[in-house]
Design a protein around this motif. Structure first.
Motif, short mmCIF file in Angstrom:
data_model
loop_
_atom_site.label_atom_id
_atom_site.label_comp_id
_atom_site.label_asym_id
_atom_site.label_seq_id
_atom_site.Cartn_x
_atom_site.Cartn_y
_atom_site.Cartn_z
N ASP A 189 0.69 2.35 -5.77
CA ASP A 189 1.52 3.12 -4.85
C ASP A 189 0.78 3.53 -3.58
OD1 ASP A 189 -0.15 4.94 -6.00
OD2 ASP A 189 1.40 6.38 -6.55
N HIS A 190 -0.54 3.37 -3.57
CA HIS A 190 -1.29 3.75 -2.37
C HIS A 190 -1.60 2.55 -1.47
CE1 HIS A 190 -4.39 2.47 -5.24
NE2 HIS A 190 -5.07 2.08 -4.17
N SER A 191 -1.11 1.35 -1.84
CA SER A 191 -1.52 0.14 -1.13
C SER A 191 -0.63 -0.17 0.07
CB SER A 191 -1.49 -1.06 -2.09
OG SER A 191 -0.16 -1.33 -2.50
N GLU A 192 -1.16 -0.97 0.96
CA GLU A 192 -0.38 -1.46 2.10
C GLU A 192 0.74 -2.37 1.63
OE1 GLU A 192 1.32 -2.02 5.56
OE2 GLU A 192 -0.33 -0.58 5.23
N THR A 193 0.51 -3.08 0.51
CA THR A 193 1.56 -3.95 -0.04
C THR A 193 2.79 -3.13 -0.41
OG1 THR A 193 -0.13 -5.45 -0.93
CG2 THR A 193 2.09 -5.62 -1.86
N ALA A 194 2.58 -1.96 -0.96
CA ALA A 194 3.71 -1.09 -1.32
C ALA A 194 4.51 -0.73 -0.08
CB ALA A 194 3.21 0.17 -2.02
N HIS A 222 3.97 1.88 -9.96
CA HIS A 222 3.10 2.56 -10.91
C HIS A 222 2.28 3.62 -10.17
CE1 HIS A 222 3.01 -0.26 -14.56
NE2 HIS A 222 3.34 0.94 -14.97
N ALA A 223 2.19 4.81 -10.74
CA ALA A 223 1.35 5.85 -10.16
C ALA A 223 -0.11 5.44 -10.30
CB ALA A 223 1.60 7.18 -10.86
N SER A 224 -0.87 5.61 -9.21
CA SER A 224 -2.26 5.18 -9.23
C SER A 224 -3.23 6.34 -9.24
CB SER A 224 -2.56 4.32 -8.00
OG SER A 224 -2.44 5.10 -6.82
N GLY A 225 -2.79 7.51 -8.85
CA GLY A 225 -3.68 8.66 -8.80
C GLY A 225 -4.43 8.81 -7.49
N ALA A 226 -4.26 7.83 -6.57
CA ALA A 226 -4.92 7.92 -5.26
C ALA A 226 -4.01 8.68 -4.31
CB ALA A 226 -5.22 6.52 -4.72
N ASP A 227 -4.04 10.00 -4.39
CA ASP A 227 -3.06 10.83 -3.71
C ASP A 227 -3.07 10.66 -2.19
OD1 ASP A 227 -2.26 11.80 -6.12
OD2 ASP A 227 -3.60 13.53 -6.08
N GLY A 228 -4.24 10.51 -1.61
CA GLY A 228 -4.29 10.46 -0.16
C GLY A 228 -3.47 9.32 0.42
N ASP A 229 -3.76 8.09 -0.02
CA ASP A 229 -3.02 6.94 0.49
C ASP A 229 -1.59 6.91 -0.04
OD1 ASP A 229 -5.15 6.06 1.96
OD2 ASP A 229 -5.96 4.80 0.36
N ALA A 230 -1.36 7.45 -1.24
CA ALA A 230 0.00 7.47 -1.78
C ALA A 230 0.90 8.33 -0.92
CB ALA A 230 -0.02 7.98 -3.22
N GLU A 231 0.35 9.36 -0.28
CA GLU A 231 1.15 10.21 0.62
C GLU A 231 1.67 9.41 1.80
OE1 GLU A 231 -1.20 13.53 1.72
OE2 GLU A 231 -1.16 14.46 -0.27
N ALA A 232 0.90 8.43 2.27
CA ALA A 232 1.37 7.59 3.37
C ALA A 232 2.56 6.75 2.93
CB ALA A 232 0.23 6.69 3.86
N MET A 262 10.41 5.87 -6.55
CA MET A 262 10.13 6.42 -7.88
C MET A 262 8.78 5.94 -8.36
SD MET A 262 13.91 5.60 -9.08
CE MET A 262 13.88 4.45 -7.71
N ARG A 263 8.13 6.76 -9.16
CA ARG A 263 6.86 6.38 -9.73
C ARG A 263 6.97 6.35 -11.26
NH1 ARG A 263 4.22 9.73 -5.54
NH2 ARG A 263 3.26 8.31 -4.04
N VAL A 264 6.31 5.35 -11.85
CA VAL A 264 6.23 5.21 -13.30
C VAL A 264 4.82 5.63 -13.72
CG1 VAL A 264 6.41 3.60 -15.23
CG2 VAL A 264 7.84 3.29 -13.20
N PRO A 265 4.67 6.51 -14.71
CA PRO A 265 3.33 6.96 -15.12
C PRO A 265 2.43 5.79 -15.50
CG PRO A 265 5.02 8.29 -16.17
CD PRO A 265 5.73 7.16 -15.50
N ARG A 266 1.15 5.96 -15.21
CA ARG A 266 0.18 4.93 -15.58
C ARG A 266 0.21 4.67 -17.07
NH1 ARG A 266 -5.32 7.12 -13.42
NH2 ARG A 266 -4.23 9.08 -13.78
#
Length: 538
Positions: free
Chosen positions: A55-60, A78-88, A101-105
């Motif tokens: 969820d934090h990737s540019e692909t997303a 899928h939730a990745s836990g990388a909050d900083g980039d996921a906020e973008a 929507m996010r699916v738990p890891r």
């Protein structure tokens, strides 16, 4: 049709967590697996599951733009836990108005995808079937069975794929089979044998329609009415069965209601299975956290700082390491069965080892012997069902913050080698001395300088059955008494005295020094552990 918000409500927010809702968006028309390694086209109304995309990737963020351009329904990541980039990614979803929507890891797309497809397909059928089916889809399985019974005017029951009774309509039992199934929460074994012998289940698996089987000859209607059955399925996967006791023949409208109810029941059963899997995954994650870190997140689990814990290590005798993962999945529901109603229990797998953490408030104090009995019952169940013989090691009771240490105790108890008929469940308190000596031997082997000294020359290249080493070991165990050592080895005293003399000459060990005798015995234990040599049986 069905909206994204309705899907989240049906599936449960523990499985799908809404991050952004968007302005409403189009109804969900289809569910698409987006594979970045293949050519995937997003269409209007598609709910996209992005496989292997963090969820934090540019692909997303690229996929979000594709969904917005195609007027898609939303994106699951899928939730990745990388909050900083996921906020973008979240900010872009809000800007584009795309529900995110996010699916738990740790949760598998393999279970979520068919559930979402079933929801979307059933929503289309509900739209065609009108308000009555919509109300059925929104209720629970008991409400669904009661609604179906009102239409077909016959008692009905729904079982899962293991033929465990999930729900039933509220009528008085129609016959013995229905009565016994409801009371035992499963089809009785005697009836199951007849169903298999008649090929009823095999026929249900092969058919997508209604399968009928008449009462067996010689049975009165009070014992068994004829049945109309239909498999509840998602695609080709059978999730369960709906049975109608035909107290009178079904009309065409009743048959259509039965088939439609099977499609709706698939949503409920799949949602139940996904919820169970999520609960298992959550318990395993908490178990791993407890085993590795002790007291993190105790409040979230409802565990007090003053609680006590016991750790149980499980091992399949002779199982290859690759079998641990499959065995873990099999054991999880059995752990729930044998422990969960009594304790906070958290099964977990670390590397190739299986563990169960049992946590209790200080006032509970369940005897370790009782926990051992629960564990033995679990092992018996696994052996009877899967043919796998397992052993268990059980730690002492200690503060819940010390679960990492308790895990080592359980593992050490399991590693202590007993006789061939040793108990399946080994308590650390019953083998504490051997466990301590084993740990000391491991410590010596981890620090080679501690194995240096007079014995090094004797043990260099010695075989496991070296008679001179045997004589020295027996002598040390006997605290320097040659006669006792001879009785232990079942040999003449002169023979033991001669072999002991050879060992002492080669090693230069002074047997009169108590400290050197103690060090020599510990080094011999370390040598046997290091070389996997066990003393020959006598």
């Amino acid at each position: 049709m069905i909206t994204v918000e309705e899907i989240v409500t049906h599936v449960g927010r523990d499985v799908l967590r809404t991050v952004t809702t968007g302005p409403g968006g189009p109804p969900v028309r289809d569910v698409t697996l987006y594979d970045v390694g293949a050519s995937t086209t997003v269409r209007a109304g598609d709910l996209v599951l992005a496989v292997g995309v963090a969820d934090h990737s540019e692909t997303a963020r690229r996929i979000l733009r594709e969904i917005a351009a195609a007027d898609g329904a939303g994106l699951c990541l899928h939730a990745s836990g990388a909050d900083g980039d996921a906020e973008a990614t979240t900010a872009l979803a809000e800007e584009l108005g795309v529900p995110l929507m996010r699916v738990p890891r740790g949760h598998s797309w393999d279970r979520l995808y068919p559930l979402l497809r079933t929801l979307v397909d059933s929503a289309a059928a509900v739209t065609r079937g009108g308000r009555q089916h919509a109300e059925q889809a929104e209720g629970d399985l008991f409400s669904l069975m009661s609604a179906l019974a009102a239409v077909v005017r016959c008692p009905v029951v729904v079982d899962d794929r293991e033929l465990r009774t999930l729900a039933y309509s509220s009528e008085v039992a129609a016959d013995d089979l229905r009565r016994e199934s409801i009371l035992s929460r499963s089809i009785p074994p005697s009836w199951l044998e007849r169903l298999n012998a008649e090929g009823v289940l095999r026929t249900l698996h092969r058919s997508e329609g209604i399968v009928r089987f008449p009462p067996w000859p010689g049975l009165s209607p009070a014992a068994l009415h004829g049945r109309a059955g239909v498999a509840v399925r998602v695609g080709r996967e059978v999730l369960g069965y709906i049975w109608v006791a035909e107290v009178h023949p079904l009309t065409p409208a009743a048959e259509e209601a039965l088939l439609e109810t099977a499609r709706i029941a698939a949503i409920h059963i799949m949602r139940r299975e996904v919820a169970d899997e999520m609960d298992d995954w959550s318990r395993a994650e908490h178990g791993r956290a407890l085993l590795c870190g002790g007291g993190r997140g105790l409040r979230e689990l409802g565990i007090g700082q003053d609680w006590q814990a016991v750790v149980i290590a499980l091992s399949g005798t002779g199982d290859p390491p690759g079998h641990a993962a499959a065995l873990h999945r099999e054991i999880l529901p059995l752990v729930r069965l044998h422990f969960a109603q009594r304790h906070h229990t958290y099964p977990a797998r670390l590397a190739h080892e299986l563990f169960v953490v049992v946590a209790e408030p200080p006032t509970a104090g369940t005897p370790l012997t009782l926990l051992a009995r629960f564990t033995r019952s679990l092992l018996d169940h696994v052996r009877d069902r899967d043919g796998v013989r397992m052993r268990a090691g059980m730690s002492s009771r200690g503060p819940v913050q010390d679960t990492a240490r308790l895990r080592q105790e359980a593992t050490r108890a399991l590693a202590v080698r007993g006789p061939a008929d040793a108990a399946d469940v080994v308590l650390i308190d019953d083998v504490r001395d051997e466990a301590i000596l084993g740990e000391v031997a491991d410590h010596l082997n981890a620090h080679p300088h501690l194995t240096a000294g007079p014995l090094a020359a004797l043990l260099a290249g010695a075989a496991a059955d070296d008679v001179n080493v045997e004589a020295l070991e027996a002598f040390l165990r006997a605290r320097g008494n040659v006669a006792t050592a001879a009785r232990d080895l079942a040999l003449p005293v002169n023979t033991v005295r001669y072999r002991l003399g050879v060992a002492l000459k080669r090693s230069g060990l002074d047997p009169a020094d108590p400290a050197r005798r103690l060090v020599a015995e510990l080094q011999l234990r370390a040598w046997r552990a290091r070389t996997h040599h066990t003393p020959p049986a006598r």
